[in-house]
Design an enzyme around this catalytic site. Structure first.
Site, PDB file in Angstrom:
ATOM      1  CD  GLU A 231      34.325  42.551  29.253  1.00  0.00           C
ATOM      2  OE1 GLU A 231      34.332  41.575  30.888  1.00  0.00           O
ATOM      3  OE2 GLU A 231      35.671  43.036  28.817  1.00  0.00           O
ATOM      4  CB  CYS A 265      37.628  41.438  33.018  1.00  0.00           C
ATOM      5  SG  CYS A 265      38.126  41.083  31.371  1.00  0.00           S
TER       6      CYS A 265
END
Length: 459
Positions: A231, A265
């Site tokens: 990720e 993020c």
């Protein structure tokens, strides 16, 4: 052997010093994790449930302690830290509620439907978890909860600036009754970390971080034939269509850009605004951003705390300066004053951001917003997808059906928010495409990333 030094970014004061481990000490923890796995795999999914529920209870009981440490190590707002702890408790509870059914044996047939087959989701062993600092508890927990339910053990290498948070999480899991060795922390540098990836007892690697770091770890894992879930970074686009509720879009966009001090993020980072509503959006967005209250992250009225470190502060300064040199217009912020008390970067807005500059192409991990004008709705979607990243994004439109269609058929990301902003939910998959990585966590999907999907054929 070198040490790890943690520091408070709001004050620059040192917090704690930790000695790095030798390779031998780290490998001993892996061996212990494998031994713990050998016992843990023998108990049923249902028998693992109480352990997860007990961890959730202990996390909630220690929410203030965890939040205080996370704030001191990373500068996140204290109230955001408490919200993070609650999310972690919910993740353990979600996994306890849904894991036994998600991972249950499946009855199938083979040989044209004439014979019985069984599909099992069997644990594989030690999972190596490399995690960043921006959510010091949540990042390791989303790996830990899923893999404990699956029957695996987990070794965590946390970001050095939140070493204390990682160790405290481990200690609280032990306090909750988790068998020793099932979850442990290694304090190692990059060279030893690479050797851990190659260790024969490590069966898979999961990592959250930059795309550059993801490439390195993914390559090392591939060389060792280890499965990975990555990720990675993103520069999520939030598209403001011509029919959007502009006041709501402004308010939500400011929250989306500044949540967790902008160090998320899936933060809203690029704002793609159609020409018809561009001026209204920019005026209102800049007005709110330049009136944000920056200060002590433990104060109730603070809206923006410091960035996590001097390194992060300097990176933002360079990215903003390079973007302005490349043609971006600075509408507010962008000129941080030297603050002896901490690494405070102001809420900043850049407009007319151009391809080839950090504000358009890269991830600005902090309170800096990039605004890009689009001619119309179609052009806005084109610009949104004009990115090497593909983690999340958002659409503002009063026509929900149209927004759903764009999200489903055109947005090239793993997640899309419609008329909203949020970070993660236990019941929805989390992950991206392109340079934002691969694999999914949450929503039951993470429990099946690191299992042996085994076919059993009966005569």
């Amino acid at each position: 052997m070198p040490d790890i030094q943690t520091n408070n970014p709001a004050t620059r004061e040192p917090i704690e010093t930790y000695a790095l481990m030798s390779k031998e000490a780290a490998f001993e923890k892996i061996e212990n994790a494998h031994s713990a796995f050998a016992d843990w795999r023998q108990i049923s999914h249902q028998d693992r449930v109480p352990y997860l529920r007990d961890i959730a209870e202990v996390l909630r009981a220690n929410a203030d302690r965890l939040a205080d440490l996370m704030t001191r190590e990373t500068g996140k707002l204290l109230r955001d830290g408490k919200t993070e702890v609650e999310l972690c408790a919910r993740l353990f509870e979600y996994t306890a509620d849904n894991g036994p059914e998600e991972l249950a044996d499946e009855e199938r047939t083979h040989s044209g439907g004439e014979k019985r087959g069984i599909v099992t989701y069997s644990p594989i062993g030690v999972i190596y978890s490399v995690q960043p600092w921006n959510f010091p508890i949540y990042q390791p927990v989303r790996v830990l909860a899923a893999n404990l339910m699956a029957g695996n053990s987990v070794i965590l290498k946390h970001a050095s600036i939140c070493t204390g948070s990682g160790l405290l999480l481990r200690d609280l899991c032990l306090e909750a009754g988790l068998p020793k060795g099932l979850f442990d922390v290694v304090l190692v540098g990059h060279d030893v970390s690479d050797e851990i990836i190659s260790h024969e007892k490590v069966r898979a690697v999961t990592m959250t971080g930059s795309d550059e770091a993801g490439r390195h770890i993914g390559q090392k894992a591939t060389e060792a034939l280890k499965k990975t879930v990555l990720e990675l970074g993103s520069n999520d686009a939030y598209v403001v269509l011509e029919d959007a509720d502009i006041e709501f879009a402004i308010e939500t966009s400011v929250k989306g850009r500044l949540y967790n001090n902008g160090e998320t993020c899936v933060a809203a980072k690029r704002f793609i605004v159609t020409d018809a509503v561009y001026d209204r959006f920019v005026e209102g967005f800049v007005d709110q951003m330049q009136n944000i209250k920056t200060g002590d992250p433990t104060a109730d009225d603070t809206q923006l705390g410091p960035v996590s470190s001097e390194e992060q502060f300097e990176t933002l300064k360079e990215q903003v300066a390079e973007s302005i040199s490349g043609g971006a217009a600075l509408l507010c912020g962008g000129a941080p004053e030297e603050n002896p008390e901490g690494w405070y970067y102001p809420a900043t807005v850049l407009a007319d951001c151009k391809p080839g500059t950090p504000a358009y192409d890269d991830e600005l991990f902090g309170p800096v917003a990039s605004i890009i004008r689009a001619t119309d709705d179609e052009d806005a979607m084109r610009i949104a997808n004009d990115s090497r990243y593909g983690l999340g994004g958002g659409i503002f439109s009063k026509d929900e059906d149209k927004a759903i269609g764009l999200a489903r058929d055109h947005f090239d990301t793993g997640m899309v928010r419609i008329n909203s902003f949020g970070a993660a939910d236990p019941n929805m998959p989390f992950g991206g495409v392109k340079d934002s990585g691969y694999g999914r966590e949450h929503g039951g999907f993470g429990m099946k990333e690191f299992v042996n999907i085994k076919a059993i054929f009966l005569p």
